[in-house]
Scaffold this active site. Sequence first.
Site, PDB file in Angstrom:
ATOM      1  N   PHE A  40       0.823  -1.198   0.000  1.00 53.34           N
ATOM      2  CA  PHE A  40       0.000   0.000   0.000  1.00 53.34           C
ATOM      3  C   PHE A  40       0.866   1.260   0.000  1.00 53.34           C
ATOM      4  O   PHE A  40       1.855   1.339   0.734  1.00 53.34           O
ATOM      5  CB  PHE A  40      -0.873   0.077   1.262  1.00 53.34           C
ATOM      6  CG  PHE A  40      -1.979  -0.923   1.356  1.00 53.34           C
ATOM      7  CD1 PHE A  40      -3.251  -0.626   0.895  1.00 53.34           C
ATOM      8  CD2 PHE A  40      -1.758  -2.158   1.948  1.00 53.34           C
ATOM      9  CE1 PHE A  40      -4.288  -1.533   1.015  1.00 53.34           C
ATOM     10  CE2 PHE A  40      -2.792  -3.081   2.074  1.00 53.34           C
ATOM     11  CZ  PHE A  40      -4.064  -2.773   1.600  1.00 53.34           C
ATOM     12  N   ASP A  41       0.478   2.229  -0.788  1.00 53.14           N
ATOM     13  CA  ASP A  41       0.945   3.585  -0.578  1.00 53.14           C
ATOM     14  C   ASP A  41       0.259   4.091   0.691  1.00 53.14           C
ATOM     15  O   ASP A  41      -0.656   3.443   1.210  1.00 53.14           O
ATOM     16  CB  ASP A  41       0.570   4.447  -1.794  1.00 53.14           C
ATOM     17  CG  ASP A  41       0.864   5.917  -1.580  1.00 53.14           C
ATOM     18  OD1 ASP A  41       2.012   6.242  -1.215  1.00 53.14           O
ATOM     19  OD2 ASP A  41      -0.061   6.736  -1.769  1.00 53.14           O
ATOM     20  N   LEU A  42       0.667   5.263   1.178  1.00 52.05           N
ATOM     21  CA  LEU A  42       0.103   5.770   2.430  1.00 52.05           C
ATOM     22  C   LEU A  42      -0.795   6.987   2.183  1.00 52.05           C
ATOM     23  O   LEU A  42      -2.015   6.890   2.222  1.00 52.05           O
ATOM     24  CB  LEU A  42       1.240   6.097   3.403  1.00 52.05           C
ATOM     25  CG  LEU A  42       0.940   6.037   4.899  1.00 52.05           C
ATOM     26  CD1 LEU A  42       0.198   4.781   5.289  1.00 52.05           C
ATOM     27  CD2 LEU A  42       2.235   6.174   5.688  1.00 52.05           C
ATOM     28  N   ASP A  43      -0.192   8.138   1.884  1.00 50.66           N
ATOM     29  CA  ASP A  43      -0.972   9.364   1.679  1.00 50.66           C
ATOM     30  C   ASP A  43      -1.896   9.229   0.473  1.00 50.66           C
ATOM     31  O   ASP A  43      -1.455   8.933  -0.634  1.00 50.66           O
ATOM     32  CB  ASP A  43      -0.036  10.560   1.459  1.00 50.66           C
ATOM     33  CG  ASP A  43       0.652  10.994   2.737  1.00 50.66           C
ATOM     34  OD1 ASP A  43      -0.055  11.412   3.667  1.00 50.66           O
ATOM     35  OD2 ASP A  43       1.892  10.911   2.809  1.00 50.66           O
ATOM     36  N   ASP A  57      -2.533   5.862  -5.165  1.00 49.19           N
ATOM     37  CA  ASP A  57      -3.438   6.882  -5.695  1.00 49.19           C
ATOM     38  C   ASP A  57      -2.785   7.826  -6.693  1.00 49.19           C
ATOM     39  O   ASP A  57      -3.452   8.742  -7.189  1.00 49.19           O
ATOM     40  CB  ASP A  57      -4.017   7.712  -4.535  1.00 49.19           C
ATOM     41  CG  ASP A  57      -2.942   8.564  -3.871  1.00 49.19           C
ATOM     42  OD1 ASP A  57      -3.071   9.802  -3.869  1.00 49.19           O
ATOM     43  OD2 ASP A  57      -1.953   8.002  -3.365  1.00 49.19           O
TER      44      ASP A  57
END
Length: 227
Positions: free
Chosen positions: A19-22, A178
């Site tokens: 997963f990316d975070l922001d 995202d």
Amino acid sequence: MKQNKTQHCVDKKEMIILFDLDGTLIDSTDAITDTFLHAFSKHKFDFKGSVEDIKKQIGYPLDIMFEKLGVSKSKVWDFVDSYKTRYKDISVAQTTLLENAFEAVNLASSFAKLGIVTTKTRIYSTPILDNFDITKHFEVIIGREDVENPKPHQEPILKALQSLNYDSSKQQAFMIGDTKLDLISAQNASISSIGVLCGYSKEDELLKYTNIVKKDSLEAIKYLSNL
């Protein structure tokens, strides 16, 4: 039949999800933009842009963000230092978990190994994840300080996969993010990706780099759980 079902479950668990975070799991927009404005003010920099201009750069490393926003390369690290000093004090309080993100991580952990691959510094990412009680689900967290080359380079993803003992002949790996940086990084690392619309990019932009785009991380995980 029971044996086939059991084998099917085992196969489903042979999956790694990064997963990316922001913009993928968390919303720290206010903390980021406020801290950029603080750094500009502290260094008496006449920022000609807007908060929206700052948002458009989220996902890039801090030095590149400041440079893209007009700070000269020779001074950019002074701004980064000021940013970090301020951000560590406000990041947890001004960060929220995105809608459905908690459920996404819990569901994903039931059938896959999980990791975080972020351009945010890991020492700041971990307290945020701790605050939402989801750190325990991630076997590896790769932050900016862990690599020489941040996303969209493949190094962060490859480092995460190495930590998780990834074997492409036995496992599938997916990157959920995202922005195009996440998706290009996945392409460069030769793994699959899913774009999500809960962050900083629009669907048409994400579709340039992946053929799978979902509303948010939970929809992405539901899709993977049915593969």
